[in-house]
Enzyme design. Structure first.
Site, PDB file in Angstrom:
ATOM      1  N   LYS A 161       0.846  -1.199   0.000  1.00 20.43           N
ATOM      2  CA  LYS A 161       0.000   0.000   0.000  1.00 20.43           C
ATOM      3  C   LYS A 161       0.882   1.251   0.000  1.00 20.43           C
ATOM      4  O   LYS A 161       1.596   1.518   0.957  1.00 20.43           O
ATOM      5  CB  LYS A 161      -0.904   0.052   1.233  1.00 20.43           C
ATOM      6  CG  LYS A 161      -1.918   1.177   1.071  1.00 20.43           C
ATOM      7  CD  LYS A 161      -2.536   1.619   2.369  1.00 20.43           C
ATOM      8  CE  LYS A 161      -1.825   2.771   3.018  1.00 20.43           C
ATOM      9  NZ  LYS A 161      -1.841   4.048   2.298  1.00 20.43           N
ATOM     10  N   GLU A 190      10.269   0.641  10.240  1.00 16.40           N
ATOM     11  CA  GLU A 190      11.246   1.716   9.974  1.00 16.40           C
ATOM     12  C   GLU A 190      10.525   3.019  10.266  1.00 16.40           C
ATOM     13  O   GLU A 190       9.651   3.431   9.503  1.00 16.40           O
ATOM     14  CB  GLU A 190      11.686   1.680   8.505  1.00 16.40           C
ATOM     15  CG  GLU A 190      12.385   0.411   8.079  1.00 16.40           C
ATOM     16  CD  GLU A 190      13.843   0.370   8.482  1.00 16.40           C
ATOM     17  OE1 GLU A 190      14.329   1.341   9.093  1.00 16.40           O
ATOM     18  OE2 GLU A 190      14.487  -0.647   8.202  1.00 16.40           O
ATOM     19  N   CYS A 216      13.506  10.652   6.905  1.00 15.70           N
ATOM     20  CA  CYS A 216      13.486  10.091   8.266  1.00 15.70           C
ATOM     21  C   CYS A 216      14.821  10.281   8.971  1.00 15.70           C
ATOM     22  O   CYS A 216      14.869  10.495  10.169  1.00 15.70           O
ATOM     23  CB  CYS A 216      13.127   8.617   8.211  1.00 15.70           C
ATOM     24  SG  CYS A 216      14.124   7.719   7.014  1.00 15.70           S
ATOM     25  N   GLU A 254      10.035  15.281  15.679  1.00 20.18           N
ATOM     26  CA  GLU A 254      10.386  15.214  14.264  1.00 20.18           C
ATOM     27  C   GLU A 254       9.513  16.225  13.503  1.00 20.18           C
ATOM     28  O   GLU A 254       8.290  16.132  13.544  1.00 20.18           O
ATOM     29  CB  GLU A 254      10.119  13.797  13.750  1.00 20.18           C
ATOM     30  CG  GLU A 254      10.591  13.593  12.334  1.00 20.18           C
ATOM     31  CD  GLU A 254      10.268  12.204  11.810  1.00 20.18           C
ATOM     32  OE1 GLU A 254       9.174  11.696  12.106  1.00 20.18           O
ATOM     33  OE2 GLU A 254      11.110  11.638  11.100  1.00 20.18           O
TER      34      GLU A 254
HETATM   35  P1  TAP Z   1       2.458   7.659   8.427  1.00 18.26           P
HETATM   36  O1  TAP Z   1       1.381   8.624   8.651  1.00 18.26           O
HETATM   37  O2  TAP Z   1       2.838   6.746   9.524  1.00 18.26           O
HETATM   38  O3  TAP Z   1       2.045   6.814   7.144  1.00 18.26           O
HETATM   39  C1  TAP Z   1       2.859   5.804   6.599  1.00 18.26           C
HETATM   40  C2  TAP Z   1       1.989   4.842   5.823  1.00 18.26           C
HETATM   41  O4  TAP Z   1       1.119   4.153   6.722  1.00 18.26           O
HETATM   42  C3  TAP Z   1       1.090   5.519   4.801  1.00 18.26           C
HETATM   43  O5  TAP Z   1       0.928   4.670   3.691  1.00 18.26           O
HETATM   44  C4  TAP Z   1      -0.215   5.632   5.584  1.00 18.26           C
HETATM   45  O6  TAP Z   1      -1.338   5.771   4.774  1.00 18.26           O
HETATM   46  C5  TAP Z   1      -0.229   4.319   6.324  1.00 18.26           C
HETATM   47  N1  TAP Z   1      -1.059   4.273   7.531  1.00 18.26           N
HETATM   48  C6  TAP Z   1      -1.584   5.299   8.242  1.00 18.26           C
HETATM   49  N2  TAP Z   1      -2.269   4.820   9.322  1.00 18.26           N
HETATM   50  C7  TAP Z   1      -2.151   3.467   9.281  1.00 18.26           C
HETATM   51  C8  TAP Z   1      -2.604   2.412  10.131  1.00 18.26           C
HETATM   52  N3  TAP Z   1      -3.299   2.663  11.234  1.00 18.26           N
HETATM   53  N4  TAP Z   1      -2.290   1.143   9.804  1.00 18.26           N
HETATM   54  C9  TAP Z   1      -1.553   0.875   8.709  1.00 18.26           C
HETATM   55  N5  TAP Z   1      -1.104   1.820   7.871  1.00 18.26           N
HETATM   56  C10 TAP Z   1      -1.377   3.114   8.151  1.00 18.26           C
HETATM   57  O7  TAP Z   1       3.807   8.373   8.006  1.00 18.26           O
HETATM   58  P2  TAP Z   1       4.011   9.439   6.854  1.00 18.26           P
HETATM   59  O8  TAP Z   1       3.551  10.749   7.375  1.00 18.26           O
HETATM   60  O9  TAP Z   1       3.461   8.942   5.567  1.00 18.26           O
HETATM   61  O10 TAP Z   1       5.584   9.409   6.690  1.00 18.26           O
HETATM   62  C11 TAP Z   1       6.410  10.163   7.477  1.00 18.26           C
HETATM   63  C12 TAP Z   1       7.042   9.318   8.565  1.00 18.26           C
HETATM   64  O11 TAP Z   1       7.721   8.202   8.004  1.00 18.26           O
HETATM   65  C13 TAP Z   1       8.084  10.084   9.328  1.00 18.26           C
HETATM   66  O12 TAP Z   1       7.937   9.853  10.707  1.00 18.26           O
HETATM   67  C14 TAP Z   1       9.392   9.489   8.826  1.00 18.26           C
HETATM   68  O13 TAP Z   1      10.450   9.602   9.711  1.00 18.26           O
HETATM   69  C15 TAP Z   1       9.019   8.087   8.566  1.00 18.26           C
HETATM   70  N6  TAP Z   1       9.938   7.460   7.618  1.00 18.26           N
HETATM   71  C16 TAP Z   1      10.821   6.542   8.089  1.00 18.26           C
HETATM   72  C17 TAP Z   1      11.736   5.969   7.226  1.00 18.26           C
HETATM   73  C18 TAP Z   1      12.708   4.972   7.777  1.00 18.26           C
HETATM   74  S1  TAP Z   1      13.530   4.084   6.738  1.00 18.26           S
HETATM   75  N7  TAP Z   1      12.884   4.827   9.052  1.00 18.26           N
HETATM   76  C19 TAP Z   1      11.748   6.304   5.876  1.00 18.26           C
HETATM   77  C20 TAP Z   1      10.830   7.235   5.430  1.00 18.26           C
HETATM   78  C21 TAP Z   1       9.924   7.810   6.311  1.00 18.26           C
HETATM   79  P3  TAP Z   1      -1.764   7.253   4.281  1.00 18.26           P
HETATM   80  O14 TAP Z   1      -0.566   7.994   3.871  1.00 18.26           O
HETATM   81  O15 TAP Z   1      -2.606   6.964   3.131  1.00 18.26           O
HETATM   82  O16 TAP Z   1      -2.460   7.860   5.457  1.00 18.26           O
END
Ligand code: TAP
Length: 494
Positions: free
Chosen positions: A201, A275, A309, A406
């Site tokens: 997804k 991650e 991240c 963050e």
């Molecule tokens: P999230 O809001 O956590 O979303 C990540 C993914 O999970 C999206 O596809 C989201 O869908 C989905 N999601 C949301 N709620 C969910 C649930 N209850 N169950 C399962 N899936 C769910 O993060 P984001 O805002 O997209 O990304 C930013 C974060 O990612 C930051 O904290 C960043 O540090 C972290 N990140 C970490 C890494 C590594 S390698 N550690 C790399 C990149 C990013 P929707 O987007 O459709 O809501």
């Protein structure tokens, strides 16, 4: 000032360079008005009948309508992945799996211009980053894992039975919006190389390159059901990670959602890797080459608008050189070009969504309220879309929210230190532990620091360098498990 289009910030003391626009052609990518779900090798309509719009964050233009998968659609996708696993993929030799992965890698390279334009349109990142980093690194992940597919028995991984280690089965994978195609590659390439099938997804705001990847799977004649893409929001992700027939959950995203997922899978047989977020310290000692360090600081926090991240979002600079470093940093920040992501001269593109912009704005306002000093180069941002200027906070204390939370945007918090011990104590004073940077000319100090920093990756005299051969992952609230390298294979094998 910063002008619109591909733009330059400038302070009074910095000469202003006018660049002619250098737009990449949008015509290389043909976006349909709507997309279905990719299940069992075909694009299909969602049972829910629902869809959502994906927009360009730089202009707020609607790019396409994308199907929203509900729990029944996720179930169809998991069943397709299970069939493909039992009948085809787990029975195929590693050598043959490798051939498909090589084919996918080559098609990504062949279609790289198209993918780069699409990624910049849907995500808002500068074309020079999607073209020179995201897409080539995604291809590199498929090439690297294609090479592993027939060598898993020699990877030095212990197994209960003789022979090559066995795959887990069906992997449910959920990825964020900051590196849409690259995060997909980090997830799908090792899973497939190890003999698993996947349901992935993508994030709601950036589904397009994943749908292009589905077309690439068709072009590569990958057996139906080996890769399935279900688009949707958090609920779709929840249905996927909670599905009973998923053997492995791989998640990249926020620590908050990571916690929810850990609760969902607790007590089940599912294997999990998480991650999550970060708040990395980038530590500059007084003997560091200042110009190089300034480039590293800029790359550390303004690359991909700080939507990284492992971004070096906390600068720790030794007190004796703080003034000089800050002066040169401000001068460098004033030359950053902000604007049209498709302009080849752009350094800083659009913030990915209105929601993320609101979060960055709120945390930056909290920085001021708590007493830190805010600075940005004089900026005029484009009128439409979501934009935030490169921002620096000085006078930051460890207790400030901008030093602890963050921000995931182009905002740098600067703290100072006097001794190496103080640098280590401050760098480790965070609930996260994903990455860190050290700038010094002394090799012995680099090793001393690397031993003490609680971070999954420590860069020395560089920052934000990635390679498929190198494991990546966190400590503490940055998650568990490693992606990339030989270590990354373990997450997809019994
Ligand atoms: P999230 O809001 O956590 O979303 C990540 C993914 O999970 C999206 O596809 C989201 O869908 C989905 N999601 C949301 N709620 C969910 C649930 N209850 N169950 C399962 N899936 C769910 O993060 P984001 O805002 O997209 O990304 C930013 C974060 O990612 C930051 O904290 C960043 O540090 C972290 N990140 C970490 C890494 C590594 S390698 N550690 C790399 C990149 C990013 P929707 O987007 O459709 O809501």
């Amino acid at each position: 000032m910063v002008s619109t289009g591909s733009t330059t910030a400038s302070t009074g003391s910095t000469p202003m360079f006018e660049y002619a626009p250098a737009p990449e052609s949008r015509a290389v990518v043909d976006i349909a008005s709507s997309y279905g779900l990719f299940i069992d090798g075909e694009f299909t309509d969602p049972g829910s009948g629902r869809s959502f719009k994906t927009i360009s964050p730089a202009t707020e233009e609607v790019l396409a309508e994308v199907a929203e998968a509900d729990a029944r659609d996720v179930d169809r996708a998991v069943k397709a992945a299970r069939r493909a696993y039992s009948r085809t993929w787990s029975k195929m030799s590693g050598r043959d799996r490798g051939k498909y992965l090589f084919r996918i890698a080559r098609i990504i390279q062949e279609r790289s211009r198209e993918l780069a334009v699409l990624e910049s349109l849907d995500n808002g990142k500068p074309i020079k980053e999607s073209r020179d980093f995201d897409v080539p690194t995604a291809a590199a992940h498929f090439f690297y894992h294609a090479g592993w597919a027939d060598k898993l028995g020699y990877a030095g991984l212990s197994t209960a039975e003789p022979g090559a280690p066995k795959p887990l089965g069906v992997a449910g994978q959920v990825i964020p919006w900051n590196f849409p195609l690259l995060m997909l590659a980090w997830k799908i390439a090792p899973a497939l190389a190890c003999g698993n099938t996947v349901v992935l997804k993508p994030a709601e705001t950036t589904p397009l390159t994943a749908l292009w990847f589905a077309q690439i799977c068709q072009q590569a004649e990958l057996p139906p059901g080996v890769v399935n893409i279900v688009t949707g929001a958090g609920e779709t992700g929840q249905a996927l990670v909670g599905h009973d027939d998923v053997d492995k959950v791989a998640f990249t995203g926020s620590t908050e959602v990571g916690r929810q997922i850990a609760r969902t899978v607790a007590g089940s047989r599912k294997k999990v890797t998480l991650e999550l977020g970060g708040k990395a310290a980038n530590v500059v000692f007084d003997d560091a080459p200042v110009d190089q360090a300034v480039e590293g600081i800029v790359n550390g926090i303004f690359f991909n608008q700080g939507h990284v991240c492992c971004a070096g979002s906390r600068l720790l600079v030794q007190e004796s050189v703080a003034e000089e470093v800050l002066e040169r940093l401000k001068r460098r920040m004033a030359t950053l070009r902000i604007g049209d992501p498709l302009d080849k001269n752009t350094d800083v593109g659009a913030i990915n969504s209105a929601q993320q912009l609101a979060k960055i704005t709120e945390l930056s306002a909290a920085g001021e309220t708590e007493g830190a000093d805010r600075w940005s180069p004089p900026c005029r941002l484009p009128e439409h879309g979501f934009w935030f200027p490169p921002t620096l906070f000085t006078g930051v204390s460890q207790a400030h929210r901008i030093a602890r939370e963050e921000i995931f945007g182009p905002v740098l918090s600067v703290l100072t230190f006097r001794t190496p011990d103080e640098a280590v104590a401050k760098a480790n004073n965070t609930p996260y532990g994903l990455s860190a940077g050290v700038w010094t000319e002394k090799g012995s100090r680099i090793l001393w620091m690397a031993e003490r920093l609680r971070a999954g990756v420590v860069w020395a005299n560089t920052f934000n360098k990635f390679d498929p051969t190198s494991p990546f992952g966190g400590y503490k609230e940055s998650g568990y498990g490693r992606e990339g390298g030989r270590h990354g294979l373990e997450a997809y094998l019994q």
